[in-house]
Design a protein around this motif. Sequence first.
Motif, PDB file in Angstrom:
ATOM      1  N   TYR A 166       2.605 -12.966  -2.367  1.00 34.05           N
ATOM      2  CA  TYR A 166       2.688 -11.810  -1.463  1.00 34.05           C
ATOM      3  C   TYR A 166       3.178 -10.574  -2.201  1.00 34.05           C
ATOM      4  CZ  TYR A 166       4.212  -8.871   2.404  1.00 34.05           C
ATOM      5  OH  TYR A 166       4.395  -7.821   3.259  1.00 34.05           O
ATOM      6  N   HIS A 167       4.130 -10.770  -3.115  1.00 36.09           N
ATOM      7  CA  HIS A 167       4.682  -9.593  -3.790  1.00 36.09           C
ATOM      8  C   HIS A 167       3.680  -8.922  -4.726  1.00 36.09           C
ATOM      9  CE1 HIS A 167       5.674 -12.541  -7.084  1.00 36.09           C
ATOM     10  NE2 HIS A 167       5.400 -11.485  -7.835  1.00 36.09           N
ATOM     11  N   VAL A 168       2.570  -9.624  -5.066  1.00 34.27           N
ATOM     12  CA  VAL A 168       1.541  -9.023  -5.918  1.00 34.27           C
ATOM     13  C   VAL A 168       0.762  -7.950  -5.160  1.00 34.27           C
ATOM     14  CG1 VAL A 168      -0.605  -9.481  -7.190  1.00 34.27           C
ATOM     15  CG2 VAL A 168       1.317 -11.058  -7.390  1.00 34.27           C
ATOM     16  N   VAL A 169       0.554  -8.163  -3.859  1.00 30.77           N
ATOM     17  CA  VAL A 169      -0.277  -7.231  -3.080  1.00 30.77           C
ATOM     18  C   VAL A 169       0.530  -6.470  -2.037  1.00 30.77           C
ATOM     19  CG1 VAL A 169      -2.343  -8.623  -3.437  1.00 30.77           C
ATOM     20  CG2 VAL A 169      -0.884  -9.093  -1.465  1.00 30.77           C
ATOM     21  N   ASP A 170       1.804  -6.730  -1.966  1.00 30.86           N
ATOM     22  CA  ASP A 170       2.639  -6.052  -0.960  1.00 30.86           C
ATOM     23  C   ASP A 170       2.629  -4.539  -1.198  1.00 30.86           C
ATOM     24  OD1 ASP A 170       4.449  -5.525   1.078  1.00 30.86           O
ATOM     25  OD2 ASP A 170       6.195  -5.937  -0.202  1.00 30.86           O
ATOM     26  N   GLY A 171       2.253  -3.796  -0.168  1.00 30.68           N
ATOM     27  CA  GLY A 171       2.239  -2.340  -0.263  1.00 30.68           C
ATOM     28  C   GLY A 171       1.019  -1.766  -0.926  1.00 30.68           C
ATOM     29  N   ALA A 172       0.074  -2.595  -1.362  1.00 29.80           N
ATOM     30  CA  ALA A 172      -1.111  -2.084  -2.054  1.00 29.80           C
ATOM     31  C   ALA A 172      -2.092  -1.483  -1.048  1.00 29.80           C
ATOM     32  CB  ALA A 172      -1.790  -3.205  -2.822  1.00 29.80           C
ATOM     33  N   ASP A 173      -2.659  -0.337  -1.410  1.00 33.02           N
ATOM     34  CA  ASP A 173      -3.682   0.298  -0.581  1.00 33.02           C
ATOM     35  C   ASP A 173      -5.076  -0.234  -0.897  1.00 33.02           C
ATOM     36  OD1 ASP A 173      -1.958   2.237   0.816  1.00 33.02           O
ATOM     37  OD2 ASP A 173      -1.689   3.067  -1.191  1.00 33.02           O
ATOM     38  N   ARG A 174      -5.216  -0.800  -2.065  1.00 27.15           N
ATOM     39  CA  ARG A 174      -6.512  -1.356  -2.470  1.00 27.15           C
ATOM     40  C   ARG A 174      -6.254  -2.580  -3.352  1.00 27.15           C
ATOM     41  NH1 ARG A 174     -11.975   0.431  -3.406  1.00 27.15           N
ATOM     42  NH2 ARG A 174     -12.921  -0.716  -5.159  1.00 27.15           N
ATOM     43  N   ILE A 175      -7.037  -3.602  -3.141  1.00 24.67           N
ATOM     44  CA  ILE A 175      -6.908  -4.838  -3.927  1.00 24.67           C
ATOM     45  C   ILE A 175      -8.262  -5.120  -4.567  1.00 24.67           C
ATOM     46  CG2 ILE A 175      -6.372  -7.303  -3.902  1.00 24.67           C
ATOM     47  CD1 ILE A 175      -4.788  -6.762  -1.298  1.00 24.67           C
ATOM     48  N   ASP A 176      -8.249  -5.350  -5.855  1.00 24.59           N
ATOM     49  CA  ASP A 176      -9.480  -5.699  -6.585  1.00 24.59           C
ATOM     50  C   ASP A 176      -9.238  -7.003  -7.347  1.00 24.59           C
ATOM     51  OD1 ASP A 176     -11.387  -3.250  -6.332  1.00 24.59           O
ATOM     52  OD2 ASP A 176      -9.437  -2.373  -6.840  1.00 24.59           O
ATOM     53  N   VAL A 177     -10.275  -7.821  -7.376  1.00 23.39           N
ATOM     54  CA  VAL A 177     -10.178  -9.092  -8.105  1.00 23.39           C
ATOM     55  C   VAL A 177     -11.311  -9.157  -9.121  1.00 23.39           C
ATOM     56  CG1 VAL A 177      -9.039 -10.324  -6.225  1.00 23.39           C
ATOM     57  CG2 VAL A 177     -11.534 -10.315  -6.351  1.00 23.39           C
ATOM     58  N   THR A 178     -11.027  -9.827 -10.235  1.00 22.04           N
ATOM     59  CA  THR A 178     -12.039 -10.050 -11.273  1.00 22.04           C
ATOM     60  C   THR A 178     -12.179 -11.548 -11.482  1.00 22.04           C
ATOM     61  OG1 THR A 178     -11.384  -7.995 -12.368  1.00 22.04           O
ATOM     62  CG2 THR A 178     -12.731  -9.549 -13.634  1.00 22.04           C
ATOM     63  N   PHE A 179     -13.412 -12.052 -11.318  1.00 23.73           N
ATOM     64  CA  PHE A 179     -13.661 -13.481 -11.440  1.00 23.73           C
ATOM     65  C   PHE A 179     -13.869 -13.876 -12.898  1.00 23.73           C
ATOM     66  CE2 PHE A 179     -14.831 -12.470  -7.075  1.00 23.73           C
ATOM     67  CZ  PHE A 179     -14.239 -13.515  -6.370  1.00 23.73           C
ATOM     68  N   TRP A 180     -13.957 -15.179 -13.084  1.00 31.02           N
ATOM     69  CA  TRP A 180     -14.081 -15.779 -14.412  1.00 31.02           C
ATOM     70  C   TRP A 180     -15.268 -15.213 -15.189  1.00 31.02           C
ATOM     71  CZ3 TRP A 180     -11.425 -19.097 -17.527  1.00 31.02           C
ATOM     72  CH2 TRP A 180     -12.121 -19.755 -18.529  1.00 31.02           C
ATOM     73  N   ASP A 181     -16.395 -14.974 -14.510  1.00 27.04           N
ATOM     74  CA  ASP A 181     -17.603 -14.513 -15.189  1.00 27.04           C
ATOM     75  C   ASP A 181     -17.663 -13.005 -15.343  1.00 27.04           C
ATOM     76  OD1 ASP A 181     -18.007 -13.769 -12.585  1.00 27.04           O
ATOM     77  OD2 ASP A 181     -20.065 -14.528 -12.456  1.00 27.04           O
ATOM     78  N   GLY A 182     -16.594 -12.302 -14.949  1.00 23.92           N
ATOM     79  CA  GLY A 182     -16.562 -10.851 -15.066  1.00 23.92           C
ATOM     80  C   GLY A 182     -16.939 -10.108 -13.801  1.00 23.92           C
ATOM     81  N   THR A 183     -17.374 -10.818 -12.775  1.00 23.39           N
ATOM     82  CA  THR A 183     -17.713 -10.169 -11.510  1.00 23.39           C
ATOM     83  C   THR A 183     -16.471  -9.534 -10.894  1.00 23.39           C
ATOM     84  OG1 THR A 183     -19.491 -11.755 -11.082  1.00 23.39           O
ATOM     85  CG2 THR A 183     -18.639 -10.538  -9.188  1.00 23.39           C
ATOM     86  N   GLU A 184     -16.593  -8.267 -10.502  1.00 26.79           N
ATOM     87  CA  GLU A 184     -15.482  -7.554  -9.868  1.00 26.79           C
ATOM     88  C   GLU A 184     -15.798  -7.323  -8.394  1.00 26.79           C
ATOM     89  OE1 GLU A 184     -14.785  -3.987 -12.006  1.00 26.79           O
ATOM     90  OE2 GLU A 184     -14.056  -4.996 -13.813  1.00 26.79           O
ATOM     91  N   SER A 185     -14.773  -7.401  -7.565  1.00 24.76           N
ATOM     92  CA  SER A 185     -14.968  -7.221  -6.132  1.00 24.76           C
ATOM     93  C   SER A 185     -13.693  -6.694  -5.492  1.00 24.76           C
ATOM     94  CB  SER A 185     -15.373  -8.542  -5.473  1.00 24.76           C
ATOM     95  OG  SER A 185     -15.416  -8.421  -4.065  1.00 24.76           O
ATOM     96  N   GLN A 186     -13.867  -5.921  -4.459  1.00 25.40           N
ATOM     97  CA  GLN A 186     -12.722  -5.544  -3.640  1.00 25.40           C
ATOM     98  C   GLN A 186     -12.373  -6.715  -2.733  1.00 25.40           C
ATOM     99  OE1 GLN A 186     -13.284  -1.927  -1.441  1.00 25.40           O
ATOM    100  NE2 GLN A 186     -11.204  -1.918  -0.600  1.00 25.40           N
TER     101      GLN A 186
END
Length: 324
Positions: A166-186
């Motif tokens: 929770y503390h990783v995304v607490d207060g974040a206005d935008r969250i982005d993740v990057t998968f193993w193969d390099g795919t990026e997504s909100q």
Amino acid sequence: MRRTALYSRSTRPAAGHQAAMAQAEAEDRARAELSAEPRIQEEIGPQPLRSGRRQLLFWKHPAALWGGLAVMALLLALSWTQALQPKPVRQLTQKDIDRAVIHTMENNVLPSPAARAAGIIGPSVVRVLGTMEGKKGKKGAPPQESGHGIGTGVVIIDNGTILTNYHVVDGADRIDVTFWDGTESQAFVINAEPDKDLAVLRARTVPDDLQPATMRSSASLLPGEQVAAVGFPYGIGPSVSAGVVSGLKRGFRSPKGGQMLKDLIQFDAAANPGNSGGPLVTMDGQVVGIVTAILNPTEASTFIGIGFAVPIESAAGAAGQPPF
């Protein structure tokens, strides 16, 4: 006793009569020679006819014919059976197995248990970036600075459901993740349990072959069991560190005045800021916990040998997916 002599009563024939008798005998001999020739031919000539008759009689008897064919078929089948019968294989002995193992170990570099575990969990690990946009403060209040927090997540469902802290995304206005193969997504938060420092994310876009992690109950863990932590310490990664389970059912309170966490897994695999939310896995690559904190009495926030992870039972329950 003396026997009485016997005498013929016939008288000697005359000369003319003798000549007639001689001529008759000559004619008889001639006739005998002429009659003997057909008999000789009859005895010699019909032999092939008798042999051919026997052959004809053989083919006129179906039982004999089919019997011969059956014998021929049986002999042919026996010859094929012997030809197709596999040759006996020598049974392996323990010495053979030992020699093969020694040869493999001497000629091949085997991966370590931690390397195998990282290879299994790797496709399920994601980098999480939470961004805070700078905002103007209220009149008289200082403006909020923009910033970001980097952490780690692990895919637990192939639709893009991700576990993190929770503390990783607490207060974040935008969250982005990057998968193993390099795919990026909100991504966006679909559930949160701050008292357990857990958050569940859902990515908008996922790779076609996204691989969720396999989870294992932490109830079977024992102190001393090997584990590995996979994540993005200080944004560098994915990185792998290995260690052992140091203890179970530990409690921890954040030095920054955070909530009290209970029933944690204590481990000594190196973890640093950025590892938060990443998987703690056994040597078979199965997730037993979510890395959540490190103990450090200094302000450096670096690893000194004691890390904590939330058991996967609690983490998966927060996602609505109790695995056990």
